[in-house]
Design a protein around this motif. Structure first.
Motif, short mmCIF file in Angstrom:
data_model
loop_
_atom_site.label_atom_id
_atom_site.label_comp_id
_atom_site.label_asym_id
_atom_site.label_seq_id
_atom_site.Cartn_x
_atom_site.Cartn_y
_atom_site.Cartn_z
N LEU A 89 47.81 47.48 13.31
CA LEU A 89 47.29 48.70 14.13
C LEU A 89 47.45 46.83 15.56
O LEU A 89 47.33 47.00 16.25
CB LEU A 89 46.02 48.69 13.78
N LYS A 95 49.32 48.98 20.79
CA LYS A 95 47.99 49.47 21.66
C LYS A 95 49.28 49.62 23.61
O LYS A 95 48.29 50.22 23.90
CB LYS A 95 48.12 47.34 22.22
N MET A 98 48.96 54.15 22.80
CA MET A 98 47.96 54.63 22.51
C MET A 98 46.58 54.19 24.03
O MET A 98 46.71 53.08 24.46
CB MET A 98 46.58 53.77 21.69
N GLU A 102 42.08 56.65 22.29
CA GLU A 102 42.70 56.21 20.98
C GLU A 102 41.80 54.62 20.80
O GLU A 102 41.71 55.27 19.53
CB GLU A 102 43.58 56.58 21.51
N CYS A 106 39.85 54.46 17.28
CA CYS A 106 40.68 53.13 16.59
C CYS A 106 39.71 51.84 16.12
O CYS A 106 39.83 51.23 15.22
CB CYS A 106 41.92 53.12 17.08
N ARG A 107 39.39 51.37 17.37
CA ARG A 107 38.89 50.59 17.21
C ARG A 107 37.47 50.35 16.57
O ARG A 107 36.82 49.55 15.57
CB ARG A 107 37.92 49.98 18.06
N ASN A 109 36.48 52.75 13.74
CA ASN A 109 37.30 53.15 12.80
C ASN A 109 37.94 52.12 12.14
O ASN A 109 37.77 52.15 10.82
CB ASN A 109 39.04 53.87 12.53
N VAL A 110 38.14 51.24 12.51
CA VAL A 110 38.67 49.52 12.19
C VAL A 110 37.38 48.74 11.77
O VAL A 110 37.42 48.09 10.85
CB VAL A 110 39.81 48.77 12.68
N LEU A 126 42.71 56.96 7.93
CA LEU A 126 43.73 56.53 8.97
C LEU A 126 44.24 57.85 9.87
O LEU A 126 45.64 57.78 10.28
CB LEU A 126 44.61 55.87 8.38
N TYR A 129 44.31 61.06 15.47
CA TYR A 129 45.17 60.65 16.23
C TYR A 129 46.37 60.77 15.77
O TYR A 129 47.19 60.64 15.40
CB TYR A 129 44.97 58.92 16.96
N LEU A 132 48.33 57.92 15.09
CA LEU A 132 48.21 57.35 13.87
C LEU A 132 48.44 58.30 12.51
O LEU A 132 48.93 58.56 11.46
CB LEU A 132 46.15 57.28 13.18
#
Length: 301
Positions: A89, A95, A98, A102, A106-107, A109-110, A126, A129, A132
């Motif tokens: 990631l 980066k 995406m 997205e 993603c951030r 979720n992280v 994960l 998207y 992912l």
């Protein structure tokens, strides 16, 4: 490489760039150097190749293969080791491909996963998207099995990841080098798939890594015009008024890359075969020949 801009401005390279040569014993500095050259210098001649091992694509695909080998299963649930997930990631290519939406999702979720402190991350955390869903899906069902069908699935998976990245790389002219690496990577996987190998996934990954280790992308230019960027071997029989040598560190220039041999040094010396001293003498010749007729020399360590 950040000091090269200042040096080129001092010697007035924008008027006569062919009077200056930048020597790179470390090929990994090529792309940072090209990004640091002033815009006034239009003509640049690169006489060295850029290795695959220094590319973003190589780093990302290496992390993807490591992740597949270390997939953990709990019933029907598949989980990925957290370190491999963070390495993937945090890749620059991830980066790049995406979108802003997205990336924001993603951030989020992280941040949630890190807050929960999960050591192994489930596949459902994960997903959601396109990028992912393409990467975070288990392929190597039994890493210890010698199964040709599993190797074919792994190769197809790696090709699908490269194919997903390729359109985004093609849309940006600045990513032309990475796009060429993607093409070479795809072709190397095809050559291994054609052999239908019945081996373990770890062995397949090692074979693919060995196959790609020597891949370099050559650059094209006009050797009689523009700023010259070259490796130490390309400086032979060439004279420049200004010479800039980067990475003059012990072990890098001269480089300590001795080929393995069953012949001990004592026998090599007795029978007149090349020894360590001979290699040091060759590198010393390259160095003194490069600076012998230069008016100004800059050495960076």
């Amino acid at each position: 490489v950040k000091h090269v801009d200042e040096i080129l401005s001092k010697v007035g390279t924008e008027k006569s760039p062919s009077d200056c040569a930048i020597v790179l014993p470390d090929e990994g500095l090529l792309m940072p150097l090209l990004n640091s050259i002033p815009e006034e210098i239009k003509d640049i001649n690169v006489t060295m190749g850029y290795p695959m091992s220094a590319s973003e694509l190589w780093s990302l695909m290496s992390d993807v293969m490591k992740m597949q080998v270390h997939v953990r299963r709990r019933g029907d649930e598949c989980m990925f080791y957290h370190k491999h997930v963070w390495d993937i990631l945090s890749s620059g290519l991830m980066k790049f491909v995406m979108s802003s939406e997205e990336m924001a999702g993603c951030r989020k979720n992280v941040a949630r996963i890190k807050k929960e402190g999960k050591y192994y991350i489930p596949q459902e955390d994960l997903s959601g998207y396109p990028v992912l869903d393409v990467i975070f899906r288990p392929v190597a069902h039994d890493p210890s099995a010698k199964d040709a069908a599993q190797i074919q699935s792994l190769a197809e998976y790696l090709q699908s990841v490269v194919s997903f990245l390729a359109p985004a790389l093609m849309a940006d002219p600045d990513m032309a080098v990475e796009l060429e690496f993607a093409r070479k990577y795809y072709e190397s996987i095809n050559s291994l798939r054609a052999r239908n190998l019945e081996i373990q996934p770890v062995t397949f990954i090692k074979l693919l890594s060995s196959l790609m280790a020597g891949v370099t992308i050559p650059f094209k230019g006009e050797p009689l015009k523009g700023l010259q960027i070259m490796g130490p071997l390309e400086t032979r029989a060439l004279d420049f008024r200004n010479v800039v040598i980067l990475s003059c560190n012990e072990g890098m220039f001269p480089r300590r890359s001795v080929s393995s041999s069953f012949v001990p040094p004592e026998l090599r010396k007795a029978f007149g075969l090349p020894t360590y001293e001979y290699q040091d003498a060759v590198w010393a010749y390259y160095f003194y020949r490069a600076i012998s007729r230069a008016r100004k020399v800059w050495l960076f360590v």
